[in-house]
Structures are given as structure tokens and as C-alpha cells.
Design an enzyme around this catalytic site. Structure first.
Site, PDB file in Angstrom:
ATOM      1  CG  ASP B 140      20.958  18.697 -36.553  1.00 40.88           C
ATOM      2  OD1 ASP B 140      21.002  18.685 -35.348  1.00 40.88           O
ATOM      3  OD2 ASP B 140      19.911  18.957 -37.224  1.00 40.88           O
ATOM      4  CB  ALA B 168      20.479  15.900 -33.706  1.00 41.67           C
ATOM      5  CG  ASP B 169      25.237  18.801 -34.749  1.00 37.95           C
ATOM      6  OD1 ASP B 169      25.937  17.772 -34.800  1.00 37.95           O
ATOM      7  OD2 ASP B 169      24.875  19.271 -35.806  1.00 37.95           O
ATOM      8  CG  HIS B 170      22.829  22.919 -30.359  1.00 40.91           C
ATOM      9  ND1 HIS B 170      22.488  23.301 -31.487  1.00 40.91           N
ATOM     10  CD2 HIS B 170      23.574  23.975 -29.967  1.00 40.91           C
ATOM     11  CE1 HIS B 170      22.852  24.374 -32.044  1.00 40.91           C
ATOM     12  NE2 HIS B 170      23.740  24.793 -31.065  1.00 40.91           N
ATOM     13  N   GLY B 173      25.512  17.070 -27.458  1.00 40.92           N
ATOM     14  CA  GLY B 173      26.574  17.725 -26.707  1.00 40.92           C
ATOM     15  C   GLY B 173      26.190  17.912 -25.265  1.00 40.92           C
TER      16      GLY B 173
END
Lengths: 393, 393
Positions: B140, B168-170, B173
Site C-alpha cells: 500500500d 490503496a488496498d481498500h 478492492g
């Protein structure tokens, strides 16, 4: 080219950023988005940067590409009637008024549903369509603050700081798109429409990650920690010769490689750094300082090259120019070109979600104010002139 | 209760955060998500907070609720065959391996498409399925740095800082969910499957907002600016008696109200503050200091109450405990309860996108490792024992 949302008609009452970001995505993937603006236009038509020659807002242009535009005075009786006609065969309506405003205008879900029972009516607002704060006006900064994100961002010894870009607006728009598309599938299967409701406050709250469960499971109230990860080390952003660079040494194997790569093999025998857990405990100040020292002797390009060769996750802190010009940005078409009738050549972001059979595309520029009045409302030239004179469009 | 994604079968090969956040949403809205873990389990089963009694990861629990779980050794021939059987009638496959890994494992889109031509094959990775950096590992923090967000976050006079939570991860997704659902609609209409590809780098880049067009239209390279908005004033986060509070005085009318509200009517006659444009130019240091002074005499609750009465957008900077316990969070069911067989009562975030006819719900806890092996692969007790012994499941 095939498009995922071909033939889907969207009545778009949104303005500013959150709602328009949702309808931008719908338009990028092929929906027919009809943006309905008040007679003076979406407020973001005045937001910078403004193209000197044409007076067009760069901000408005990028978030409203691929849409058609009309003006409509929803406070006039005739305007409201034209709106009711427009939604009769629409698949989706998207709006981002403050909670309660659509009811006052007579364009709320209950009203629209009577005209078109299978419509998907999607709302995005600061605090959502229900709950004690539903009436409140909200800006991105307020949602970031109340949702818990500001308190988790920044260094320990400085004030909390908001995320630079408007993350509450953008991400709410993306969540709203998820809702619209899930509702569309449900309608494909059953014919049933429904209301979709996203709030910027909920959006930010949903991104808090392990801070949430750290509290509910362990009773800990997470605090901001700068660039240091609480559970992995070294995992930080380091100043270097010409800027900053992010480095993530995620496990023992990588730490071994890392020590060899920076020529500090002596760290490997040091009992303070033997496991990730110990490195987390003993990261400050010595290990951090040692890595900073090494980074300060190199440029961010050099560090990136060295770490990539070694297989250690790493990346320079890029400014917007560097990010735009990066070969990876170009290869993934994350910058696209669009020819605007008055502002000329425009360059802005492409589509994030790459779809092999129905790729998102930017085909037409954002509309001039009222550009598609005749097409959208099915008017003759005379009817258009008459409605303009009456202050309806 | 009706569910938007009822009957949709998802084979879920994801781990950690970005991919699982996508399949969490699919599961929340009713899809049958079959999470396939390696024999040692998803890496995030070891991430804190860890429940002392059961050893369960709070992180794993919240991002994997509503899913069924199985183990599978994809490197064994038998395991691969069981995987091929599993995807035969799946609607969606989601994976978030590093670019290139699925090919090596023989589970890439080209292979799966031959078995199931109408499948939607969705991939989330640091740098995506193509482009010069596709091979690179990414965390991230690296995506935030290279995508341009870190450089825009933080105060002018301190180092740049990453967004606290893993944005960035969230957001990758959530973007992936948009792609999956757009592809699902396309498949509903045409029967055709496709590949969906999201990269964390693109995701961050897409959130840079007017920084992008400020560069392409005006040649300006935006820099971080703390909590101050470059184009609206006063629009800032202020220290107060017991914390911090965000205040957005978005236009001249609000500024008039604001001056009366804080008892500084003299500001209204001051030519330096006559318009928003002038206030932006002359905000520092005097106007900021004056407002700071007023805020320091009040608590964040007092300021929130006073500003709400006056209709001025405002909100306290809440920590995670305050955000969790806020009545609005409760009213919108943004905290939900789930009973876990070993960890007991769990409390974590609810569903952001509210849908009136097919609401998202949390019904079942995250799976124990291999909990649904027999159900997912259709095994007898003996077959299960045999495959375990062979190291296949």
C-alpha cells in the site's frame, strides 16, 4: 466497440465531485448519461484550473467527460414536468443533494418511483438519507475528520492532517457505483428497482481498517504514526538525495536481502533485529537513522533500481508531474486525450478498471452548458427558444 | 431477505486486504463466496489484533465475514484438478496475486476461460496485468508514494506523509467490485465473460483530482498544503480546547454568518476579507490565527453545536473510539455484531452502500481454516481425510 453499460439511460442530477465521479464511471463504461444542471450550471464549472481562452474549468471537464448536458429549472412547474417525463424510461437516477432537498423539490425517490417503479435511484450525500446528522451540509474535510481518518494521518509530533486529495468525495462516488451496479443486476434478474444511499461519513469510516478491530477486540485507540507501520519494520518513507522513497521490508527473508543490498551485513548478527517483532520494537531511532543515512547517499531513481533488482518492494514519492509522465501510467492509458470544442486539447485521467471485452473509453468531451437541451428533451429550435425565455431551461 | 447477488458463485483466491475487500462486498450483498486458502492459510490470519483466547485475527475476521472457506494446494496436480472442477460453474473468480503468478500456477484467465468461457475473472495487483512494472511486488505504501498521493499529503514544512489507513488496498478492492458488477451486467445481457484488471498504482493516480488538471491545463505542480484548501478560505482544521475541529466556510454568505457567529463582525468591514478570493490570499497568518484563538476557547462539541445551529459545515476530528460510538454510526448500522465460533462476539464495520430492497447484511462469521472443505469440494469424511493426508487440502 462493445460497452458494458450500453443502452442504460442515466438521469444525472449531480454536481461538484462525489456524484459526478459515479456518473463519470457509468459514462466511461457506455451508459447514456444525461447531466441535468441548474440554469447557472454545476458549481464546479467555476472551479480551477480555468482555461484562459475558453473559460472552461479543467475540473468540470474531466469529471464530466462522456456525458450529455442539459439545463433545467426544477423549481418551475414546467421544468418539473419535463423532469418527470425524462425519468419515465430512465434506468438510473443519480443525485447528490444534501439530505432532504430532493423531497423539497418534489423529485425524491417516493415521487419518482410512482412514475417509474423499476428505476434505480442513487443518492450520495455527506451523512446519508437517514440518521441524526442527515440534514447537515458536509465537505470532504468534514467527512475525513468525523469519519476518523484525519486523526490517523500525520506524524506523532505534529497536528493531524487531512488526506491531500478529496478521498471522501471520490470513494463515495465509487461506492455509489457499486450500489448502482448491484441494483442493476438485481433489476436484470427481477425487474425490481430500488433506492441506493451512500454517505461520505460512512465511506471514510469503512476505510479505518485494523484501527476498528484494534479497538473492538483489543481496546486500543490507534493513533497516527507518520509513515511507520506499527507491525512491520523497516517499513517507512525515507528522505534521499533528491526527494523521498518508500521502502517495505516485509519479512525476515527480505530483511536478509536488504542488509546485503545496502552493505550493512552487520545488522544480521544484531540480536535487536533478529525477527520482525524485534525490529518493530527496536526500529527507532538507530535502525531508522542507519537506513536514512544510506538513502541520503542515493537518488530516488538509484534506490528504486537497486531495490527492484533485489526484489524489495520500493517506490519513489512522485509528484503529480512525475506520476503523469511515468511510463507505467502511459502504458496503462491512465492519461487520456480529449478534444474539447472551446478548450481544445485536454489531458486527464483514464479509466481505472480495465475490462478486456468492454473497456472504458473517453469518447466525447464534457458538455457545454445546455448543449444537448434539444436532444435530451426532444425540442424543436422554437420550443427551445421559448423555454429559455420562460426560464425553464 | 432478498439479496442483490443471490445465486452468484464466486471462487475467491484472494489474500491480505485489496482482493478480500472486493469479495467481502460481493458476500455482503449475497454472493456465495468460496474462499480458497493455501494450506497454511491466508497470510492475514496472523495479523493483529489477535484474539488471545482463540488466536483468531480480528483483521481476518472482518474482511472475510460471510464467506465460506476451504484449503487447497494449487501446486499439487490433484489440487489443480479440484480447482478446475470448482471454476466450471462459477460466475466470478477473484484473485490478487502479483502479476504473472497465476500463469505460473496454471490458473490464469486463458486457462480458466477454456474451462468456463463465460466466467468473469477479476484481478487486483500492485501494478496490474500489463505495463513495465507489472512484475513488481507492491505494498500500500509504495502505491501511495508512486501514485502521487504521499507528495500531496502533509504540511508544507514537514516531510510528506502517507494516508494512515491502507487507502490503496481498500479503494482498489472497491474499483474491482465496480468492474466485476459491470461485467456481470454485460454477461446478463450477452452471456459473455471477460477479464477485469485493477492496479493499486492506477487507483491512487485516479484520486489526484485537480492536481492532475492543474498540471495538464495550467502547468502547475501541486504541492502538499496541510489542511488549508488552496481555493476556499477559511477552510481548515483548527486546534481547540480538547482536540481539533474541521471548519469549511465555503462562500461569502457563510463567511458573513461565520463572523457573526464567532463575534468578530469587524472582519466584515475588512477589505482583505471581502471576497473568497481575497480571503484565500490573505488567510495567513492573521485570519487563521484569529479563528484559532476563538477555537481554543471552545471544546470540539461546543464548536460543532454552535456551527450546526448557524448552518456552517463543521465537524470534530474524531478518534476511532469516538467515530465508532457516534450516534450517526450506530443509526446507519456502520458497526455490526457477529458471533464467531471460537473468537466469540465480534464487532466490526457494516456495509457502506445502503440498498432499500436488497440491503447488505453480515450473517455468518469468517471461516475457520478449511471449515467448508467438504461442502465446497463435495467430499465425504473419508475423502476429506485422505486428501488432507496427501497434502492436497
Amino acid at each position: 466497440m462493445k460497452k458494458a453499460l450500453e443502452g442504460i439511460k442515466v438521469v444525472d442530477l449531480t454536481s461538484a465531485l462525489s456524484g459526478p465521479f459515479c456518473t463519470m464511471m457509468l459514462a466511461d463504461y457506455g451508459a447514456d448519461v444525461l447531466k441535468i444542471e441548474p440554469l447557472h450550471g454545476d458549481q464546479c464549472r467555476t472551479w480551477g484550473p480555468i482555461d484562459e481562452k475558453s473559460g472552461e474549468s479543467g475540473f468540470y471537464c474531466y469529471v464530466n467527460r462522456n456525458k450529455k448536458g442539459a439545463t433545467l429549472n426544477l423549481k418551475s412547474e414546467k421544468g418539473k414536468q419535463m423532469f418527470y417525463d425524462l425519468v419515465k424510461d430512465a434506468d438510473i437516477l443519480v443525485e447528490n443533494y444534501r439530505g432532504g432537498v430532493t423531497k423539497k423539490l418534489g423529485i425524491d425517490y417516493e415521487t419518482v418511483k410512482k412514475i417509474n417503479p423499476s428505476i434505480i435511484y442513487a443518492s450520495c450525500s455527506g451523512f446519508g438519507q437517514y440518521g441524526p446528522l442527515t440534514h447537515r451540509a458536509c465537505y470532504d474535510i468534514v467527512a475525513q475528520a468525523m469519519g476518523g481518518m484525519v486523526n490517523l494521518t500525520g506524524f506523532k509530533d505534529t497536528d493531524p492532517v487531512k488526506v491531500g486529495p478529496s478521498v471522501a468525495d471520490h470513494v463515495s462516488g465509487i461506492y455509489l457505483t457499486v450500489g448502482v451496479l448491484a441494483a442493476l443486476h438485481h433489476r436484470d434478474m427481477t425487474g425490481e428497482g430500488q433506492q441506493v444511499d451512500v454517505s461520505m461519513f460512512d465511506t471514510i469510516f469503512s476505510l479505518l481498517e485494523n484501527a476498528l478491530v484494534n479497538y473492538t477486540m483489543a481496546g486500543e485507540i490507534s493513533q497516527r504514526n507518520g509513515n511507520i507501520d506499527p507491525s512491520i519494520a523497516p517499513f517507512d518513507i525515507f528522505p534521499c538525495k533528491d526527494g523521498f522513497t518508500a521502502l517495505g521490508v516485509g519479512n525476515d527473508r527480505l530483511f536478509d536481502t536488504f542488509c546485503h543490498t545496502i552493505g550493512h551485513e552487520e545488522l544480521l548478527g544484531d540480536p535487536r533485529y533478529e525477527t520482525n517483532d524485534l525490529r518493530c520494537k527496536n526500529y527507532l531511532p538507530e535502525l531508522q537513522e542507519l537506513i536514512r543515512g544510506w538513502c541520503m547517499e542515493h537518488t530516488k531513481k538509484e534506490i528504486e533500481y537497486i531495490m527492484d533488482e533485489a526484489g524489495i518492494p520500493c517506490g519513489p514519492v512522485l509528484d503529480v508531474k512525475e506520476a503523469i509522465e511515468h511510463p507505467h501510467t502511459q502504458a496503462r492509458e491512465m492519461m487520456v486525450h480529449c478534444e474539447h470544442p472551446t478548450a481544445g486539447d485536454l489531458y486527464f485521467q483514464g479509466c481505472v478498471t480495465k475490462m478486456s471485452e468492454t473497456p472504458g473509453v473517453v469518447e466525447t468531451p464534457s458538455p457545454l452548458l445546455g448543449e444537448h437541451n434539444r436532444e435530451i428533451f426532444g425540442l424543436t429550435e422554437e420550443e427551445e427558444a421559448q423555454l429559455k425565455e420562460e426560464g425553464v431551461i
